[in-house]
Enzyme design. Structure first.
Site, PDB file in Angstrom:
ATOM      1  N   HIS A 182       0.824  -1.198   0.000  1.00 54.43           N
ATOM      2  CA  HIS A 182       0.000   0.000   0.000  1.00 54.43           C
ATOM      3  C   HIS A 182       0.864   1.256   0.000  1.00 54.43           C
ATOM      4  CE1 HIS A 182      -2.467  -3.268   1.581  1.00 54.43           C
ATOM      5  NE2 HIS A 182      -3.527  -2.600   1.220  1.00 54.43           N
ATOM      6  N   HIS A 213      -4.191   3.387  -3.508  1.00 54.39           N
ATOM      7  CA  HIS A 213      -4.291   2.899  -2.121  1.00 54.39           C
ATOM      8  C   HIS A 213      -3.502   1.623  -1.880  1.00 54.39           C
ATOM      9  CE1 HIS A 213      -6.140   1.597   1.689  1.00 54.39           C
ATOM     10  NE2 HIS A 213      -6.246   0.420   1.108  1.00 54.39           N
ATOM     11  N   GLU A 235     -17.548  -4.087  24.391  1.00 51.24           N
ATOM     12  CA  GLU A 235     -16.718  -5.289  24.494  1.00 51.24           C
ATOM     13  C   GLU A 235     -15.457  -5.189  23.642  1.00 51.24           C
ATOM     14  OE1 GLU A 235     -19.918  -5.270  23.544  1.00 51.24           O
ATOM     15  OE2 GLU A 235     -20.976  -6.076  25.288  1.00 51.24           O
ATOM     16  N   HIS A 257     -28.058 -15.656  24.307  1.00 45.10           N
ATOM     17  CA  HIS A 257     -27.081 -15.459  25.386  1.00 45.10           C
ATOM     18  C   HIS A 257     -26.343 -16.738  25.761  1.00 45.10           C
ATOM     19  CE1 HIS A 257     -28.931 -11.595  25.571  1.00 45.10           C
ATOM     20  NE2 HIS A 257     -28.293 -11.222  26.657  1.00 45.10           N
TER      21      HIS A 257
END
Lengths: 655, 655
Positions: free
Chosen positions: B30, B261, B407, B469
């Site tokens: 890149h 890119h 999280e 869950h």
């Protein structure tokens, strides 16, 4: 009844009573949210939401998403009170019990009226974005007379704090999904305590920064709620309504605190709440007049639905619209059939990601309801076709979504599109970044939705990008998810077969794990052999001592290995196993025939070996039980032992 | 040289030349980002960054994080030019080749000076948040004289669009991490095209909404860059500097477009760039004067470091500081030893999440560098102890982080803390939501960091919350990640043992999978038997025909099953397997002794069976190969066949 607090108040209290009683009976659950949002939900259902309890699958209904799924008693109460066939009061009594349709979190496969399964925070709202996208897309194709509905979401602080919220609202704002309205239960409480324990964010400012309209209301003032919801409904941008609420509102000694969030109130507090609310009925009883007010709302939708049915009957596109909404594929796939014949003939040596693109070129012509996309890897995932022009705020009729660098947002949006119906979504990212959207893939499976994940760069075969980009454990980790089909095709023909199989699965999601590197064509017959999950690609010539099991790019390697073995007089079958899940569904005789007890079984897959023991038993696993490395692909395969000679050496030691 | 563009310009062009030449030689990589951000990086390294190439592990160095890891040639160029021992010019020539330290993406385990491994978008910035947290925490403990540094990040649009960015900046803003400065490569280009293809966000407004300071600069005007960076450094809030850049700047025909890119420029464009930049040196050659300017920066840091070393030598806490930074545990753990003795005696019947809390109460007293937290499940994960008071903007000395419902942000921050050093992070969420941070767990392993994940509610044993869950596939999916220790302890004593083992692993992350429900105590001896990963908990009494392998809550069930078998005269060993990875490292004799060839091996685990075939071979797997359900835990275990009687029935059929 419009805005008559003397009637709306008791209606809302019915939600509160059912919620606290059900949680108490189950001795687990979340009373805080349903009690806090009861007033807002009552206004929404009585004044704004378009629904007909008698026809919960009515395509033009508004979609209501309870993103804060732990507050499931809110939706169970609403569905019961407005007159859906289920849940019955007995269902509610059995809240959170085995086989009850009133599960701990709302489950779309248990109850009509539950538009999606929620609980994993943030995903409900993100699925709602997909529903709103599907609505605008179908509207562009079928017009206002058939498709003209809103998507309403109830979300909590958790939904807004999760990372996926940023992706979801960024997408919604960019796409100007004005029919999406989010009612934020702004109670300033999380499980751990006050929200200011962990956040200092100006949420309204953040939403405005992504092109949303934001308003707020007193979530316990019916007139103010109605004013804010009307404003949200009218604004051409997606709207966030900050509903200032008191969590557990109605439980006089516990409301407003974090202890009311996720535990039963207890008998004493329930008694106090009954007194506070003036609710004199026994548990699980709703006074006739209040129930009647609720049921009248449900009845109201019937006329709107009847008018819609009449419009559908008179619409020239009724048949096509109904086919799409039913999720039934077109009977003929002429472009795809022609494509299959052409590659069986031409035997192209291409990467399976490229073969996928070619298959898609045909499929997206044949199946107009396919809507594709990529999380900013369009040219790498090869997901865009000529037929799929860009979907954007000014081009809702387009069929290709530039999802941006939003894997989780993309996956959840695809779930929402599939749940909405009328659209078959597929979307791409690198296989390794399935990690970023893993729970949404799981949710595709839980919700039984046809969502197709195009996951390219499926092994060390991607080469130089190195270990952060090389998915060594991902194919197996995805196989670990129940009810998900994981396809890893070996050549262009298998890729096309796997695409066909994915599309036929109306109730299961699929993953296509595809290579970056070119692969030889291995077959020329047109029977869809991938349909059985695994098949014998090459039978042993010398007396069979070995069965090589391989997937994807390693099938050709298995064939090379077999050749070397045969040259040594060791007979070797080669079994291509593009889809374990479909193979496991075959009859025992078929499975035993492919996996004979008297042969050394050897798996060959450029990923972890854990799991392959299921098929090879005490045989041999050839794989990669470590992270990869950055180097050209051919060197990596050799370095890590993926050569016929290296494998033959291991086999002969074992024989 | 300060701000002398006639010298800074050529210095920046050295980065450009090395980057385009290395990508060209590798034929992959890149060039766009390193060339676009060369000017900004040159100002940062020459005027702001505190570093000493001769001592890359100097604890008080500024941390530089290349969050946009695909632009790896930027950091390789910088490290080489400023005089780090590696990469050498030969290393750079071997960019992206097998065994090169210059991997496709920067790898902390390959190169000193690479503070973290980046590539998975968004995580570098999120790890930098953790580094900045660790810096403030250690500053609170050891003062300005030892700990007084900044964290600088280079991030791209991808890093900002990912969901984790929301979590990371929300946390940083809330914690007022003013020493964190993010230089955003604002080039308005993503892989798919212009950013406006997929986003309409006002990024500055979003950052401001979360408590950040935002400024901007012309990323190709040295004076303007220096002005903005000085502003960022001075502001007490975390800062975002929007650096308006042209991607691939210097490649005259390709700069500013998305094709620059991620692909080599090609020989023609490189020739054009050389002319455009006035760069006449051969590939991989840097003119002496330019190299000398770069090396002088490197040398500048040596004096700051020498002063710091002198301060350390005179500091009363030098020994403790150095111990912590070296990642060496205290030699004695008196509180923990006492705790172990007490539970061996008291045989508590507790949930392992609760046993984990008790172990932590002692460990956080003994090990002051432990910093805990939870993603808004403190009371469920049982992660908070008396010794760990809250860490906040006004209490950086605190040792407990209320991470909020973040999280992924939590996991990445923990990686950053561990990478920073001086801190041992642990943090909790529900096991099922490991999905939300899965790639960060993988990154803990790739980066060889001691990060401990406390993942509770580890099976259907959580009961009523239901399938969304209930982690049926998660324990196995985590075992699939290389170099990660997955512990599933069976009682309070094993839980303590597993904690001790996790903490001893200085170069590997650990997961502790813990129950919600209470478990019986199974052992009373004080030898850490979990250290071997698996051990025989009960030997067969009758002649051995069966070996039961179990983990966690199913070990007690295995013992019950063995009792029923023994009563029928069928001898059965019970092997507890709290950690597969450690077991696999034992010598063959030990493993063969536990897994004898002549017995029927039976696994018992309340999760998917896929994977257990590794140990049971053609034996029997007792597990759950489907999603769970919402009901009280005891009912679920019975419903899904986790009872001694049901298991014995299956065993006797098989014997």
């Amino acid at each position: 009844m419009t805005l008559d607090p003397s009637r709306l108040g008791p209606m809302a209290n019915a939600i509160r009573a059912l919620s606290m009683d059900a949680v108490q009976a189950a001795n687990s659950g979340h009373p805080g949210m349903p009690m806090g949002m009861a007033d807002v939900a009552t206004v929404l259902f009585s004044q704004f939401l378009k629904f007909d309890p008698a026809a919960p699958h009515w395509p033009d209904r508004d979609r209501f998403v309870l993103s804060a799924g732990h507050g499931s008693m809110l939706i169970y109460s609403l569905l019961h009170l407005t007159g859906y066939a289920r849940p019955s009061m007995d269902d509610i009594r059995n809240f959170r019990q085995l086989h009850s349709v009133c599960a701990g979190h709302p489950e779309n496969f248990e109850l009509a009226g539950v538009e999606c399964t929620t609980g994993p925070l943030g995903q409900g709202l993100a699925m709602a974005v997909g529903m709103a996208m599907a609505e605008r897309h179908l509207n562009a194709g079928f017009g206002d007379s058939l498709v003209d509905h809103n998507t309403w979401v109830v979300a909590g602080d958790g939904c807004l704090m999760e990372g996926i919220n940023h992706e979801a609202i960024g997408l919604a704002g960019h796409l100007k999904l004005g029919r999406l309205n989010v009612l934020w239960d702004d109670n300033r409480i999380t499980i751990d305590g006050d929200t200011d324990l962990s956040t200092s964010e100006d949420i309204a400012a953040r939403y405005r920064a992504t092109g949303w309209h934001v308003t707020e209301c007193d979530g316990h003032d019916f007139a103010d709620i109605a004013r804010a919801l009307a404003e949200a409904a009218a604004d051409p941008r997606p709207s966030l309504v900050a509903c200032r609420t008191i969590i557990g509102k109605g439980a006089p000694n516990k409301q407003g605190g974090h202890n009311v969030h996720g535990a039963p109130l207890g008998a004493d507090e329930i008694a106090a709440a009954r007194e506070y609310l003036g609710w004199t009925s026994a548990p699980f009883e709703v006074p006739t007049d209040i129930l009647s007010d609720w049921r009248s709302l449900g009845a109201k939708g019937a006329s709107a639905r009847a008018e819609w049915e009449a419009r559908l009957a008179g619409n020239a596109n009724a048949r096509e619209f109904s086919r799409r909404m039913a999720g039934v594929l077109p009977q003929q796939l002429p472009a795809f059939d022609a494509y299959l014949a052409s590659i069986a003939e031409s035997q192209p040596k291409v990467a399976t990601r490229k073969a996928s693109e070619s298959a898609l070129e045909a499929l997206t012509v044949d199946i107009q309801e396919m809507v594709g996309g990529s999380a900013d890897l369009t040219g790498s995932n090869n997901t865009k076709t000529k037929a799929t022009t860009p979907f954007g705020a000014d081009t809702y009729g387009g069929r290709y979504v530039y999802y941006g660098i939003r894997e989780f947002g993309m996956a959840a949006a695809m779930n929402g599109m599939a749940l909405h119906g009328g659209v078959i979504p597929y979307g791409g990212t690198f296989l390794v970044f399935s990690d970023y959207c893993r729970n949404a893939i799981r949710m595709s499976a839980i919700q039984k939705q046809r969502v197709i994940y195009v996951l390219t760069h499926d092994s060390i075969g991607l080469g130089e990008d190195g270990p952060t980009h090389q998915p060594v454990e991902h194919v197996m980790s995805l196989r670990a998810i129940p009810d998900l089909l994981v396809f890893r095709p070996a050549d262009a023909l298998e890729t096309a077969e796997c695409w066909a199989l994915s599309l036929k699965e109306a109730k299961r999601p699929s993953v296509l794990a595809l290579t970056r590197q070119n692969l030889l064509a291995l077959r020329s017959d047109l029977e869809n052999k991938s349909a059985r999950g695994a098949y014998r690609l090459k039978a042993a010539e010398a007396p069979r001592k070995v069965v090589l099991l391989a997937t994807g790019s390693e099938v050709a390697l298995a064939i090379d290995t077999a050749k070397v073995l045969e040259a040594q007089g060791i007979g070797a079958d080669v079994v291509s196993m593009p889809c374990w899940e479909l193979f496991d569904e075959q009859d025992p005789a078929y499975r035993a025939d492919l996996l004979p007890a008297d042969a050394l079984k050897v798996s060959v897959e450029a990923g972890i070996t854990l799991g392959w023991q299921k098929y090879v038993g005490d045989g041999l696993t050839i794989g990669l039980d470590r992270f990869g490395a950055s180097a050209p692909a051919e060197q990596l395969f050799e370095y890590f032992g993926f050569t016929a000679d290296a494998i033959v050496k291991k086999i002969t030691v074992k024989l």
